[in-house]
Design a protein around this motif. Sequence first.
Motif, PDB file in Angstrom:
ATOM      1  N   ASN A 111      60.044 101.643 -23.322  1.00 25.03           N
ATOM      2  CA  ASN A 111      60.627 102.980 -23.740  1.00 25.03           C
ATOM      3  C   ASN A 111      61.509 103.003 -25.305  1.00 25.03           C
ATOM      4  O   ASN A 111      61.352 103.454 -26.250  1.00 25.03           O
ATOM      5  CB  ASN A 111      62.167 103.721 -23.211  1.00 25.03           C
ATOM      6  N   ARG A 112      62.126 101.580 -25.474  1.00 20.93           N
ATOM      7  CA  ARG A 112      62.828 100.972 -27.005  1.00 20.93           C
ATOM      8  C   ARG A 112      61.642 100.843 -28.204  1.00 20.93           C
ATOM      9  O   ARG A 112      61.725 101.204 -29.203  1.00 20.93           O
ATOM     10  CB  ARG A 112      63.823 100.094 -26.303  1.00 20.93           C
ATOM     11  N   GLY A 113      60.562  99.749 -27.172  1.00 20.25           N
ATOM     12  CA  GLY A 113      59.674 100.045 -28.597  1.00 20.25           C
ATOM     13  C   GLY A 113      58.908 101.614 -28.983  1.00 20.25           C
ATOM     14  O   GLY A 113      58.561 101.800 -29.997  1.00 20.25           O
ATOM     15  N   VAL A 114      58.323 102.215 -27.749  1.00 20.54           N
ATOM     16  CA  VAL A 114      57.737 103.258 -27.990  1.00 20.54           C
ATOM     17  C   VAL A 114      58.879 104.821 -28.115  1.00 20.54           C
ATOM     18  O   VAL A 114      58.574 105.225 -29.754  1.00 20.54           O
ATOM     19  CB  VAL A 114      57.559 104.296 -26.327  1.00 20.54           C
ATOM     20  N   ASN A 116      60.623 103.320 -30.856  1.00 18.26           N
ATOM     21  CA  ASN A 116      60.625 102.874 -32.548  1.00 18.26           C
ATOM     22  C   ASN A 116      59.771 103.835 -33.370  1.00 18.26           C
ATOM     23  O   ASN A 116      59.486 103.301 -34.761  1.00 18.26           O
ATOM     24  CB  ASN A 116      60.793 101.097 -32.610  1.00 18.26           C
ATOM     25  N   GLN A 117      57.831 103.389 -32.423  1.00 17.12           N
ATOM     26  CA  GLN A 117      57.055 103.751 -33.245  1.00 17.12           C
ATOM     27  C   GLN A 117      57.133 105.356 -33.671  1.00 17.12           C
ATOM     28  O   GLN A 117      56.696 105.910 -34.206  1.00 17.12           O
ATOM     29  CB  GLN A 117      56.284 103.459 -31.718  1.00 17.12           C
ATOM     30  N   VAL A 140      60.510  95.423 -30.940  1.00 16.78           N
ATOM     31  CA  VAL A 140      61.103  94.431 -31.859  1.00 16.78           C
ATOM     32  C   VAL A 140      61.724  95.739 -33.058  1.00 16.78           C
ATOM     33  O   VAL A 140      62.231  94.575 -33.726  1.00 16.78           O
ATOM     34  CB  VAL A 140      59.916  94.335 -32.803  1.00 16.78           C
ATOM     35  N   GLY A 141      62.481  96.047 -32.404  1.00 15.59           N
ATOM     36  CA  GLY A 141      63.201  96.711 -33.506  1.00 15.59           C
ATOM     37  C   GLY A 141      62.736  97.351 -34.674  1.00 15.59           C
ATOM     38  O   GLY A 141      61.546  97.855 -34.570  1.00 15.59           O
ATOM     39  N   SER A 142      63.570  98.589 -35.105  1.00 18.10           N
ATOM     40  CA  SER A 142      62.675  99.430 -36.449  1.00 18.10           C
ATOM     41  C   SER A 142      62.806  99.027 -37.369  1.00 18.10           C
ATOM     42  O   SER A 142      61.566 100.119 -37.868  1.00 18.10           O
ATOM     43  CB  SER A 142      63.603 100.615 -36.121  1.00 18.10           C
ATOM     44  N   LEU A 153      53.141  94.185 -33.553  1.00 21.24           N
ATOM     45  CA  LEU A 153      51.875  93.082 -32.777  1.00 21.24           C
ATOM     46  C   LEU A 153      52.440  91.827 -31.610  1.00 21.24           C
ATOM     47  O   LEU A 153      52.247  91.401 -30.942  1.00 21.24           O
ATOM     48  CB  LEU A 153      50.266  92.738 -32.872  1.00 21.24           C
ATOM     49  N   THR A 154      53.131  91.313 -32.830  1.00 20.76           N
ATOM     50  CA  THR A 154      54.085  89.693 -32.693  1.00 20.76           C
ATOM     51  C   THR A 154      55.386  90.854 -31.849  1.00 20.76           C
ATOM     52  O   THR A 154      56.117  90.884 -32.595  1.00 20.76           O
ATOM     53  CB  THR A 154      54.421  89.018 -33.748  1.00 20.76           C
ATOM     54  N   PRO A 155      55.512  89.438 -30.403  1.00 17.54           N
ATOM     55  CA  PRO A 155      57.018  89.698 -30.129  1.00 17.54           C
ATOM     56  C   PRO A 155      57.842  89.199 -30.615  1.00 17.54           C
ATOM     57  O   PRO A 155      57.518  87.958 -31.517  1.00 17.54           O
ATOM     58  CB  PRO A 155      56.478  89.652 -28.818  1.00 17.54           C
ATOM     59  N   ASN A 156      58.996  89.620 -30.509  1.00 18.77           N
ATOM     60  CA  ASN A 156      60.176  88.934 -31.091  1.00 18.77           C
ATOM     61  C   ASN A 156      61.053  88.813 -29.843  1.00 18.77           C
ATOM     62  O   ASN A 156      61.769  90.121 -29.329  1.00 18.77           O
ATOM     63  CB  ASN A 156      61.067  90.245 -31.823  1.00 18.77           C
ATOM     64  N   PRO A 157      61.420  87.514 -29.223  1.00 21.64           N
ATOM     65  CA  PRO A 157      62.190  87.650 -28.189  1.00 21.64           C
ATOM     66  C   PRO A 157      63.041  88.589 -28.253  1.00 21.64           C
ATOM     67  O   PRO A 157      63.702  88.382 -26.715  1.00 21.64           O
ATOM     68  CB  PRO A 157      61.473  85.940 -28.172  1.00 21.64           C
ATOM     69  N   ASP A 158      63.833  88.230 -29.075  1.00 20.71           N
ATOM     70  CA  ASP A 158      65.291  88.333 -28.940  1.00 20.71           C
ATOM     71  C   ASP A 158      65.880  89.672 -30.343  1.00 20.71           C
ATOM     72  O   ASP A 158      66.804  88.922 -30.445  1.00 20.71           O
ATOM     73  CB  ASP A 158      66.361  87.223 -29.322  1.00 20.71           C
ATOM     74  N   PRO A 159      64.840  90.539 -30.216  1.00 24.00           N
ATOM     75  CA  PRO A 159      65.401  91.771 -31.890  1.00 24.00           C
ATOM     76  C   PRO A 159      66.742  91.993 -31.342  1.00 24.00           C
ATOM     77  O   PRO A 159      67.509  92.549 -30.529  1.00 24.00           O
ATOM     78  CB  PRO A 159      64.056  92.281 -31.553  1.00 24.00           C
TER      79      PRO A 159
END
Length: 162
Positions: A111-114, A116-117, A140-142, A153-159
């Motif tokens: 949900n959080r990634g979607v 932000n998109q 990865v945050g907004s 594409l690149t994950p951010n482990p702790d955004p």
Amino acid sequence: MMNTRIYFCALAAILTCSALGETAYAQSEDESIQPYWRQAPSRQLKAPITPSCPEYIQKGEWKYRSDEGIHEWAISLTPTPCGRYIDVSEIGLMFYEIVLKFGQSPYWHNNRGVINQLICHAKNAREKPEWNLEPFRPYVGSVITEQARCNPLTPNPDPDFQ
């Protein structure tokens, strides 16, 4: 059996503390002392957001993407003319409609990634005929989502939560 006992002990403790708290406040000579749940707000509450569109999404369908080395499912959305030009403050209402219409799919997650998109499309790609929201893309945050033109594409482990 042990879990049931713990549950009832915790419940009894909560009820006892609640009862004691009520008694303490009720017996207080200073009537200005109120439990926080009875205090009036210290400032004016914001008016609820009123939807400016009867419907935000005209149509949507799940599509299997197999381009640019990606082999995943995406939801392809066509916003209504009204939904295409909403203020960003209404994104939550648009997202709620999307979840109601398409969130029961087995492809739906993140949900959080979607969201932000979705924010990225509403701010930067309003004129695109279809908005492709891709649950497989990492959260990865907004800010980073926008820097990636809505396609991180690149994950951010702790955004930071954005």
